[in-house]
Design an enzyme around this catalytic site. Structure first.
Site, short mmCIF file in Angstrom:
data_model
loop_
_atom_site.label_atom_id
_atom_site.label_comp_id
_atom_site.label_asym_id
_atom_site.label_seq_id
_atom_site.Cartn_x
_atom_site.Cartn_y
_atom_site.Cartn_z
N THR A 87 0.83 -1.20 0.00
CA THR A 87 0.00 0.00 0.00
C THR A 87 0.87 1.26 0.00
O THR A 87 0.63 2.20 -0.76
CB THR A 87 -0.90 0.02 1.24
OG1 THR A 87 -1.65 -1.19 1.29
CG2 THR A 87 -1.84 1.21 1.23
N THR A 88 1.89 1.27 0.87
CA THR A 88 2.76 2.43 0.99
C THR A 88 3.56 2.67 -0.28
O THR A 88 3.93 3.81 -0.58
CB THR A 88 3.72 2.24 2.19
OG1 THR A 88 2.96 1.84 3.33
CG2 THR A 88 4.47 3.52 2.51
N TYR A 141 -13.03 -5.60 -1.94
CA TYR A 141 -14.27 -5.31 -2.68
C TYR A 141 -15.14 -6.55 -2.87
O TYR A 141 -16.32 -6.54 -2.57
CB TYR A 141 -13.98 -4.65 -4.04
CG TYR A 141 -15.25 -4.15 -4.72
CD1 TYR A 141 -15.84 -2.97 -4.30
CD2 TYR A 141 -15.87 -4.88 -5.72
CE1 TYR A 141 -17.02 -2.51 -4.88
CE2 TYR A 141 -17.05 -4.44 -6.30
CZ TYR A 141 -17.62 -3.27 -5.88
OH TYR A 141 -18.80 -2.82 -6.43
N TYR A 171 -2.03 -10.62 4.24
CA TYR A 171 -2.16 -9.23 4.70
C TYR A 171 -3.62 -8.98 5.07
O TYR A 171 -4.50 -8.98 4.21
CB TYR A 171 -1.69 -8.29 3.59
CG TYR A 171 -1.71 -6.81 3.89
CD1 TYR A 171 -1.85 -6.31 5.18
CD2 TYR A 171 -1.54 -5.88 2.87
CE1 TYR A 171 -1.85 -4.96 5.45
CE2 TYR A 171 -1.53 -4.51 3.11
CZ TYR A 171 -1.68 -4.06 4.40
OH TYR A 171 -1.69 -2.71 4.66
N ARG A 227 -9.06 -1.30 4.66
CA ARG A 227 -8.94 -1.08 3.21
C ARG A 227 -9.70 -2.12 2.38
O ARG A 227 -10.03 -1.85 1.23
CB ARG A 227 -7.47 -1.07 2.79
CG ARG A 227 -6.73 0.21 3.19
CD ARG A 227 -5.33 0.25 2.61
NE ARG A 227 -4.61 1.45 3.01
CZ ARG A 227 -4.52 2.56 2.29
NH1 ARG A 227 -5.14 2.65 1.14
NH2 ARG A 227 -3.83 3.60 2.73
N LYS A 231 0.46 -10.37 8.13
CA LYS A 231 0.62 -8.95 8.46
C LYS A 231 -0.72 -8.51 9.02
O LYS A 231 -1.69 -8.35 8.29
CB LYS A 231 1.00 -8.13 7.22
CG LYS A 231 1.13 -6.63 7.51
CD LYS A 231 1.39 -5.83 6.24
CE LYS A 231 1.46 -4.33 6.56
NZ LYS A 231 1.60 -3.51 5.35
N ILE A 270 5.75 -4.99 9.62
CA ILE A 270 5.90 -4.39 8.29
C ILE A 270 5.43 -2.96 8.45
O ILE A 270 4.24 -2.70 8.63
CB ILE A 270 5.10 -5.16 7.23
CG1 ILE A 270 5.66 -6.59 7.10
CG2 ILE A 270 5.17 -4.44 5.88
CD1 ILE A 270 4.90 -7.48 6.13
#
Length: 294
Positions: free
Chosen positions: A45-46, A108, A134, A139, A163, A205
């Protein structure tokens, strides 16, 4: 495979016109390793992987593996809400020589627990390599509960770590209860790294370690060395920075910080992400100065 310590969820430098700045990215990775980081995580994401083409993601992963030169492990972001796409990205990560693939739970779509098992089974069948699941409900709209994770781990031996980014310590502790002490529980939430280590975690992380790699790595080391006072001191040092990294949507503050520090040449984002609002820049700068980053 054990993932121990602080792994940086690497921000991706772009040029002023929005292209990947490979030279700056290599320098950034080298600085991270010099600062003592324990591992690297490109294309999360980052790293703004959601705005990259598959070929760009493959290139970023390859650069990270090449630059790391085996000195630290590389966990490559290779997830998607499409199982077919996740397989393609995982194959690229494996071919690039990544040590593991970071796989977000499909967003989604909101699959059932059975759908999650089949998703990870399909990835492992087509591209077998260590997988870090993850879990970030904020999100994805889906929370992979410990019992669901246990079902995935039982069906897919490649899933060797999680994560855990819920910030829920009760849930994190239950991961170890369900999956055992040898399962790799990694924090995906910089606010709760130290307490997560205390319930059986092996590392993090991290977003904050983009700008404070030594502090985050040393905090983990201090905890493992049973120097809890040092670990708490470092946690307290980073606490205001952790908050500042979420003044706006990640990765806006962290990339802006890297530009303020002179580590990134530009603080360029790809739409729909836009630069930090002007009124938040003095707040961010003040926190970084207090923490000794600037």
């Amino acid at each position: 495979m054990e993932f121990r310590g602080a792994f940086t969820a690497l921000s991706t430098p772009f040029t002023a016109d929005g292209e990947i700045d490979e030279a700056n990215f290599r320098d950034f990775i080298e600085w991270q390793i010099e600062q003592g980081i324990d591992g690297l995580v490109p294309c999360g994401t980052t790293g703004e992987a959601a705005t990259m083409s598959h070929s760009e993601q493959g290139r970023i992963i390859k650069i990270a593996v090449e630059q790391a030169k085996g000195r630290v492990p590389v966990i490559a972001g290779a997830g998607s809400n499409s199982t077919k796409e996740a397989i393609e990205l995982t194959k690229m990560a494996k071919e690039a020589g990544a040590d593991a693939a970071l796989q977000i739970t499909p967003y989604y779509n909101k699959p059932t627990p059975g759908g999650l098992v089949e998703h990870f089974k399909a990835i492992a069948k087509e591209a077998s390599m260590p997988i870090v699941l993850y879990n970030v409900p904020g999100r994805t709209g889906l929370n992979c509960l410990p019992a669901h994770l246990k079902a995935i781990v039982d069906a897919v031996p490649e899933v060797v770590a999680i994560k855990e980014a819920t910030g829920n310590l009760s849930q994190a502790a239950q991961v170890i209860e369900e999956c055992g002490k040898n399962f790799n529980l990694m924090s995906g939430d910089d606010f709760t790294v130290l307490p997560l280590l205390a319930v059986g975690g092996c590392g993090v992380i991290s977003v904050t370690s983009n700008i404070m790699p030594a502090a985050m790595s040393n905090m983990c080391k201090a905890f493992f060395d049973k120097d809890h006072e040092k670990a708490i001191d470092l946690s307290l040092l980073m606490a205001p920075v952790n908050r500042a990294m979420f003044l706006e949507t990640n990765p806006i503050p962290v990339k802006t910080s890297l530009k303020m520090m002179g580590i990134f040449k530009e603080a360029t984002f790809r739409l729909p992400i836009v630069p930090l609002q002007e009124e938040n820049k003095p707040k961010l700068e003040a926190v970084l100065k207090t923490a000794g980053v600037l």
